[in-house]
Write an enzyme that holds these catalytic residues in place. Structure first.
Site, short mmCIF file in Angstrom:
data_model
loop_
_atom_site.label_atom_id
_atom_site.label_comp_id
_atom_site.label_asym_id
_atom_site.label_seq_id
_atom_site.Cartn_x
_atom_site.Cartn_y
_atom_site.Cartn_z
CG MET A 121 32.65 41.57 47.29
SD MET A 121 33.96 41.80 48.38
CE MET A 121 34.98 40.31 48.30
CB CYS A 122 34.88 40.60 41.27
SG CYS A 122 35.83 41.93 42.38
#
Length: 205
Positions: A121-122
């Site tokens: 994700m990030c």
């Protein structure tokens, strides 16, 4: 086998190493390893005069990383100054709706090392945008982590966190350097002058 040294990078981006993700019941698997590797990267980056950016995710109300809750706090102490800043972010991508792009441009950043959570994700989103902006990107394989991907009955078995992390890094493509350990990453100071102003960039507290 000894890993050959990499050309140094001038910026370290530490993604969302917040209490909710590395301590307690919500910690990623092998959180102690992640904390050890990110702390070592921080120490070397500071010693070399590299730019250090701590990304801090602002989760929605009720989330474990909701702003100003214990889980939202950064795990590693910040040494405030023109070469070490905190950038709060509302999205997976650390560049989206933040001052990160301008910050890197102001320092003349050429190469970044990206570490932290969550891999798919990030970490991946931030690394991908850094690549798109023309930066050399290193994602040390042992300095990012995530949670297990749960099973979906009738659809897929569970996927261990280590596999999710590896696939997330490899999905960045051949332009990113994803097979070196954190110990092989060295640092140098960025070529541009530090940006004037305070120690915090991005959204207001």
């Amino acid at each position: 086998m000894t890993t050959p040294p990499l050309p140094p990078v001038d910026t370290l981006i530490v993604v969302d190493v917040q209490s909710a993700f590395v301590t307690g019941d919500g910690a990623v698997p092998d959180a102690a390893r992640l904390v050890d590797r990110t702390a070592a990267l921080l120490a070397r980056a500071r010693a070399a005069g590299a730019l250090v950016v701590h990304l801090q995710n602002d989760g929605p109300p009720g989330a474990e990383d909701e702003p100003h809750t214990p889980g939202w706090e950064l795990h590693h102490p910040v040494v405030p100054g023109p070469a070490e800043v905190v950038v709060r972010k509302p999205h997976d991508d650390g560049f989206q709706e933040t001052g990160l792009g301008d910050l890197l441009a102001g320092h003349g950043t050429r190469a970044v090392a990206v570490c932290g959570v969550m891999s798919e994700m990030c970490v991946q989103a931030t690394a991908r945008t850094a690549l798109a902006r023309g930066h050399r990107v290193v994602v040390p394989y042992d300095a990012h982590a995530t949670q297990d991907c749960p099973a979906v009955p009738g659809v897929a078995d569970a996927v261990p966190a280590a596999v999710v992390s590896r696939v997330a890094a490899y999905a960045l493509g051949s332009d990113a350097e994803v097979t070196a350990p954190a110990a092989a990453v060295s640092f140098t100071a960025p070529p541009g002058p530090p940006s004037p102003g305070g120690a915090v960039a991005g959204s207001a507290a």
